[in-house]
Design a protein around this motif. Structure first.
Motif, mmCIF file in Angstrom:
data_model
loop_
_atom_site.group_PDB
_atom_site.id
_atom_site.type_symbol
_atom_site.label_atom_id
_atom_site.label_comp_id
_atom_site.label_asym_id
_atom_site.label_seq_id
_atom_site.Cartn_x
_atom_site.Cartn_y
_atom_site.Cartn_z
ATOM 1 N N ASN A 385 0.832 -1.188 -0.026
ATOM 2 C CA ASN A 385 -0.117 -0.100 0.006
ATOM 3 C C ASN A 385 0.801 1.376 -0.163
ATOM 4 N N GLY A 386 2.021 1.275 0.722
ATOM 5 C CA GLY A 386 3.029 2.432 0.790
ATOM 6 C C GLY A 386 3.498 2.695 -0.502
ATOM 7 N N ALA A 387 3.926 1.654 -1.289
ATOM 8 C CA ALA A 387 4.643 1.925 -2.453
ATOM 9 C C ALA A 387 3.589 2.137 -3.326
ATOM 10 N N VAL A 388 2.066 1.772 -3.450
ATOM 11 C CA VAL A 388 1.136 2.133 -4.232
ATOM 12 C C VAL A 388 0.680 3.764 -4.405
ATOM 13 N N LEU A 389 0.966 4.132 -2.705
ATOM 14 C CA LEU A 389 0.531 5.644 -2.723
ATOM 15 C C LEU A 389 1.641 6.295 -3.232
ATOM 16 N N ARG A 390 3.011 5.854 -2.890
ATOM 17 C CA ARG A 390 4.254 6.761 -3.688
ATOM 18 C C ARG A 390 4.023 6.885 -5.150
ATOM 19 N N SER A 391 3.540 5.714 -6.076
ATOM 20 C CA SER A 391 3.299 5.690 -7.197
ATOM 21 C C SER A 391 2.358 6.728 -7.638
ATOM 22 N N ALA A 392 1.352 6.957 -6.782
ATOM 23 C CA ALA A 392 0.136 8.026 -7.189
ATOM 24 C C ALA A 392 0.448 9.494 -6.622
ATOM 25 N N THR A 393 1.664 9.415 -5.967
ATOM 26 C CA THR A 393 2.301 10.931 -5.580
ATOM 27 C C THR A 393 3.650 11.225 -6.059
ATOM 28 N N LEU A 394 4.527 10.957 -5.302
ATOM 29 C CA LEU A 394 6.125 11.478 -5.804
ATOM 30 C C LEU A 394 6.381 10.646 -7.076
ATOM 31 N N ILE A 395 6.206 9.800 -7.039
ATOM 32 C CA ILE A 395 6.810 9.082 -8.566
ATOM 33 C C ILE A 395 5.566 9.798 -9.741
ATOM 34 N N GLY A 396 4.644 9.839 -9.474
ATOM 35 C CA GLY A 396 3.849 10.664 -10.369
ATOM 36 C C GLY A 396 4.197 12.052 -10.758
#
Length: 460
Positions: A385-396
């Motif tokens: 879940n943490g990695a998914v949220l990172r994908s949707a925020t900082l990596i995006g």
């Protein structure tokens, strides 16, 4: 040429009526950026930097930007007396989300685009990355969002470049109406003899953030375009296979982001087919366990270079069969299960994964399309879940070239944030507990979202 006195008198009358208030409607009031001093107080902060959640945190916002992030116990009492207070005790505060792959104008449909964007902003999405459309329409949407004429995320977009054979695709006629496909600044056909400095400059003149490489490009030409774009300060976003350039060749060209996990199956083809040639199905068994040796070498190179994978898993699922922006793969050649295995392998190899949709959910869905992709990254690619949220925020944010301004809650960045009633790290479904979204210091209360109406989103 002389104008008759009759027409001259008519022109004077029209101007006079307009000045008298009887003519066309007055323009909207001038846009005034947010200037408020607001303290979001007492939240459990998920700041997007990788730190664990911190309870009892305050975020101080002045105008469009975050001024300070402090423990509630340490906040200046004088500041509290001056500020508007938003009490977030018992709430969760995270960065605004980024949908890293949308198409807002293929073909242009203003009502549909505004409906999608409205659903996004009220559901926690504060930025979208448009992956090449009719940029006349997209540019106007981006401006309208920026100045507050419409409720919408900020929009960053790409101008497209491809080889000449691509421009028989009917979508290029839809997005170049009034011009010749391949010969408009936002959608250009390129070849060995193209003046690339001029072509990139013309693309930049559309206010595009990036060049998107689509198809009918050999590796050498993809590398030349990328080098020139970077020289001019422009990002390069590419399909993972450019027919004939294979994924390893696209990454070696130096692009910043590659799109579509399912296009990575072409890494096994020797060589990959050209755009105008038949695209035979690939034997998928070699990809299903997420341990493909050829992709392992590719992902090691991507991790070393910092190349982002824009996986778009949801667009390969059964409920997106009607998409007209879906990448060109024969039916049955790949799906979200195979794409998920590929994405999971990339994730475990240390490749940065963004979260993009490339599709539109039905009008009855009250939540952003992005939530479908986040669920797919969790269930199909096995991301935490943490990695998914990172994908949707900082990596995006990185994918959009905007990491200096968005993607995390830090002093100096834009005040793009989402308030949730429940913890998204405990369950991604808690992203549907949005209380409010803030974009550039402006608050959008979820309770004010009226939902979409039948006809807002139509078949494309």
């Amino acid at each position: 040429m002389q104008v008759s006195s009759r027409y001259a008198r008519l022109a004077i009358l029209v101007v006079g009526l307009a000045w008298a208030g009887c003519g066309p409607a007055a323009p909207p009031a001038p846009f005034v950026p947010a200037q408020d001093l607001i303290v979001f107080r007492g939240a459990t902060l998920i700041d997007g930097t990788g730190q664990p959640p911190r309870p009892g945190m305050d975020v101080i916002v002045i105008g469009e930007r975050i001024r300070q992030v402090v423990r509630d116990a340490d906040i200046d009492p004088d500041l509290l007396r001056k500020a508007r207070i938003v009490d977030l005790r018992g709430r969760f505060l995270m960065p605004g989300m980024v949908d890293a792959h949308v198409h807002l104008a293929t073909p242009p449909n203003r009502r549909q685009a505004e409906a999608i964007l409205r659903r996004d902003i009220y559901g926690g999405v504060t930025t979208v990355r448009d992956m090449a459309d009719d940029l006349r329409a997209v540019g106007d949407l981006a401006r309208a969002s920026l100045v507050g004429e419409i409720a919408a995320p900020d929009i960053y977009y790409a101008a497209l470049m491809a080889g000449p054979a691509f421009f028989t695709d009917k979508r290029t006629a839809q997005t170049s109406a009034g011009g010749e496909p391949g010969h408009v600044p936002w959608m250009q056909a390129v070849a060995d003899d193209t003046d690339l400095p001029l072509a990139v400059a013309q693309a930049r003149g559309t206010f595009a953030t990036a060049i998107k490489l689509y198809a009918d490009l050999i590796p050498a030409l993809a590398a030349k375009i990328t080098a020139e774009a970077h020289r001019q300060g422009t990002k390069v976003w590419a399909h993972a296979t450019l027919y004939p350039a294979k994924p390893t060749e696209v990454v070696a060209a130096g692009v910043d982001v590659i799109s579509h996990a399912c296009l990575l199956v072409r890494e096994s083809a020797t060589p990959a087919p050209g755009w105008a040639e038949p695209h035979p199905n690939v034997e998928l068994a070699a990809f299903r366990d997420g341990r493909n040796p050829a992709l392992a070498r590719l992902f090691a190179d991507m991790a070393r270079r910092g190349t982002i994978l824009d996986a778009t898993l949801w667009t390969y699922s059964r409920d997106t069969a009607g998409s007209t922006t879906m990448p060109p793969l024969p039916p049955g050649s790949c799906d979200d299960i195979v794409g998920g295995a590929i994405t999971g392998q990339a994730y475990r190899a240390g490749v940065s994964i963004d979260a993009g949709t490339d599709n539109i959910a039905d009008w009855t869905d009250p939540w952003p399309d992005l939530l479908h992709e986040l669920a797919a990254l969790s269930r199909k690619a096995g991301m935490s879940n943490g990695a998914v949220l990172r994908s949707a925020t900082l990596i995006g944010a990185r994918a959009a070239g905007q990491e200096r301004d968005i993607g995390s809650i830090e002093p100096g960045k834009l005040a793009n944030m989402v308030v949730l009633a429940r913890d998204p790290l405990a369950d991604l479904d808690n992203l549907k507990s949005v209380v409010m979204t803030m974009k550039r210091g402006r608050i959008f209360e979820r309770a004010a979202f009226a939902g979409l109406r039948e006809g807002d989103i139509t078949d494309r």
